[in-house]
Design a protein around this motif. Structure first.
Motif, PDB file in Angstrom:
ATOM      1  N   THR A 156      40.963  54.787  38.897  1.00  0.00           N
ATOM      2  CA  THR A 156      40.738  53.762  39.912  1.00  0.00           C
ATOM      3  C   THR A 156      41.708  53.939  41.079  1.00  0.00           C
ATOM      4  OG1 THR A 156      42.310  52.120  39.048  1.00  0.00           O
ATOM      5  CG2 THR A 156      40.100  52.156  38.060  1.00  0.00           C
ATOM      6  N   GLN A 190      45.482  40.110  36.772  1.00  0.00           N
ATOM      7  CA  GLN A 190      44.854  39.232  37.760  1.00  0.00           C
ATOM      8  C   GLN A 190      43.552  39.828  38.285  1.00  0.00           C
ATOM      9  OE1 GLN A 190      48.054  38.940  40.568  1.00  0.00           O
ATOM     10  NE2 GLN A 190      49.202  37.431  39.372  1.00  0.00           N
ATOM     11  N   ILE A 191      43.536  41.150  38.463  1.00  0.00           N
ATOM     12  CA  ILE A 191      42.308  41.816  38.912  1.00  0.00           C
ATOM     13  C   ILE A 191      41.210  41.650  37.868  1.00  0.00           C
ATOM     14  CG2 ILE A 191      41.247  44.047  39.420  1.00  0.00           C
ATOM     15  CD1 ILE A 191      43.940  44.899  40.650  1.00  0.00           C
ATOM     16  N   HIS A 192      41.564  41.854  36.605  1.00  0.00           N
ATOM     17  CA  HIS A 192      40.576  41.714  35.539  1.00  0.00           C
ATOM     18  C   HIS A 192      40.107  40.268  35.386  1.00  0.00           C
ATOM     19  CE1 HIS A 192      42.223  45.679  33.891  1.00  0.00           C
ATOM     20  NE2 HIS A 192      40.966  45.901  34.193  1.00  0.00           N
ATOM     21  N   ALA A 193      40.986  39.333  35.687  1.00  0.00           N
ATOM     22  CA  ALA A 193      40.619  37.922  35.619  1.00  0.00           C
ATOM     23  C   ALA A 193      39.882  37.473  36.876  1.00  0.00           C
ATOM     24  CB  ALA A 193      41.871  37.063  35.420  1.00  0.00           C
ATOM     25  N   GLN A 194      39.759  38.376  37.851  1.00  0.00           N
ATOM     26  CA  GLN A 194      39.090  38.121  39.133  1.00  0.00           C
ATOM     27  C   GLN A 194      39.757  37.001  39.935  1.00  0.00           C
ATOM     28  OE1 GLN A 194      34.927  37.492  38.228  1.00  0.00           O
ATOM     29  NE2 GLN A 194      34.582  39.645  37.797  1.00  0.00           N
ATOM     30  N   SER A 195      41.068  36.864  39.736  1.00  0.00           N
ATOM     31  CA  SER A 195      41.808  35.876  40.516  1.00  0.00           C
ATOM     32  C   SER A 195      42.354  36.481  41.803  1.00  0.00           C
ATOM     33  CB  SER A 195      42.949  35.280  39.685  1.00  0.00           C
ATOM     34  OG  SER A 195      43.849  36.297  39.251  1.00  0.00           O
ATOM     35  N   PRO A 197      41.429  40.062  44.611  1.00  0.00           N
ATOM     36  CA  PRO A 197      40.424  41.102  44.880  1.00  0.00           C
ATOM     37  C   PRO A 197      40.734  42.393  44.119  1.00  0.00           C
ATOM     38  CG  PRO A 197      41.148  40.062  46.922  1.00  0.00           C
ATOM     39  CD  PRO A 197      42.085  39.601  45.857  1.00  0.00           C
ATOM     40  N   ALA A 198      39.688  43.101  43.744  1.00  0.00           N
ATOM     41  CA  ALA A 198      39.873  44.362  43.031  1.00  0.00           C
ATOM     42  C   ALA A 198      40.339  45.468  43.964  1.00  0.00           C
ATOM     43  CB  ALA A 198      38.569  44.768  42.355  1.00  0.00           C
ATOM     44  N   ASN A 199      39.952  45.386  45.231  1.00  0.00           N
ATOM     45  CA  ASN A 199      40.306  46.452  46.196  1.00  0.00           C
ATOM     46  C   ASN A 199      41.677  46.198  46.811  1.00  0.00           C
ATOM     47  OD1 ASN A 199      39.221  44.189  47.493  1.00  0.00           O
ATOM     48  ND2 ASN A 199      38.485  45.364  49.241  1.00  0.00           N
ATOM     49  N   GLN A 200      42.702  46.329  45.980  1.00  0.00           N
ATOM     50  CA  GLN A 200      44.069  46.136  46.437  1.00  0.00           C
ATOM     51  C   GLN A 200      44.480  47.277  47.383  1.00  0.00           C
ATOM     52  OE1 GLN A 200      46.525  43.414  44.953  1.00  0.00           O
ATOM     53  NE2 GLN A 200      44.414  42.729  45.232  1.00  0.00           N
TER      54      GLN A 200
END
Length: 282
Positions: A156, A190-195, A197-200
């Protein structure tokens, strides 16, 4: 003897008016041919012009969007990529830590417990929360020496940039890289919890470094550095070692360079403490 008529001699038997008509017809046909050829040349010229224009527009679009992408990645950070130094990175890509959890190149003489992790690996995030604190206790007591290997085996963008940042800070902020590693694991959760954004972006990762107290001048150069292929090559080299060792997944726990996966076959809450205790000679 009278010669036979041939096509080439047919005009000799035409009247003057017939010869004029033939000449006019040839002239008409030649003119039509010239008009068609002119149209064809015009179409070809137009097509070439359109293609050339599209190529120019595409090139400009690439430059503009690339600049915008770079601007988004860098955010408000204005630094430049720093020289790739790996004084605190061992040959296998691991970063050793002393009793104060500061990155070091010196071995303490105790057993080395290593951990191979990916910032987007859910199991690594759980391991960091539950078992790394136990590793810390042995490390800060001087009973074991800890080594962290950060890889991007999941491929990723966050893993790649995050791992590059880990090695960058191991060199330029060795006293903060342990905290940064933990903070990056939290960001993965936090990304996996969608709290979040995934595109850091690289700037987001620099913000994390800043939040754990990395010096401003080091943080300022972090985004440009971790986007640099030379820093990402450090990560790639560590991944190659990971593969060469026959490791297949993260987290991978090692003792003196040898993988111990016994904890994956039993109750980790019981097995991992036993692995650490044994490595410490207790």
């Amino acid at each position: 003897m009278t010669p036979k008529n041939t096509p080439g001699l047919s005009q000799e038997r035409m009247t003057k008016e017939e010869r004029r008509q033939v000449a006019r017809e040839k002239a008409r046909m030649l003119k039509e041919l010239e008009v068609k050829q002119a149209k064809r040349r015009k179409m070809i010229t137009l097509a070439v012009s359109v293609v050339s224009l599209l190529l120019v527009v595409f090139a400009v679009w690439q430059i503009v969007t690339s600049d915008k992408g770079d601007a988004k990645q860098l955010g408000s950070y204005t630094g430049t990529s720093r020289e790739v130094l790996t004084d605190h990175v061992a040959a296998d890509g691991g970063v050793l830590f002393d009793q104060n959890l500061v990155a070091t190149s010196e071995e303490s003489g105790t057993s080395i417990v290593g951990l191979w992790s990916d910032y987007m690996c859910p199991a690594c995030e759980v391991f960091d929360t539950k078992y790394v604190p136990q590793m810390e206790e042995y490390g800060t007591a001087g009973e074991l020496q800890l080594s962290m290997h950060v890889v991007n085996t999941l491929g990723t963008d966050f893993s790649t940039k995050g791992a590059a940042a880990f090695y960058y800070l191991a060199q330029y902020a060795p006293e903060k890289v342990w905290e940064f590693n933990h903070a990056m694991m939290e960001r993965g959760q936090q990304i996996h919890a969608q709290s979040v954004p995934a595109n850091q972006t690289a700037a987001d990762i620099a913000d994390i470094a800043k939040s754990v107290g990395v010096a401003e001048e080091v943080v300022n150069d972090l985004p440009a550095s971790i986007l640099d292929s030379k820093w990402q090559d450090v990560v790639a080299k560590t991944v190659s070692t990971f593969r060469d060792n026959g490791f297949t997944g993260t987290p991978t726990l090692t003792v003196d360079g040898q993988a111990d996966d016994s904890w994956t076959k039993g109750n980790p809450d019981e097995v991992i403490p036993e692995i650490l205790k044994k490595a410490a000679g207790k």
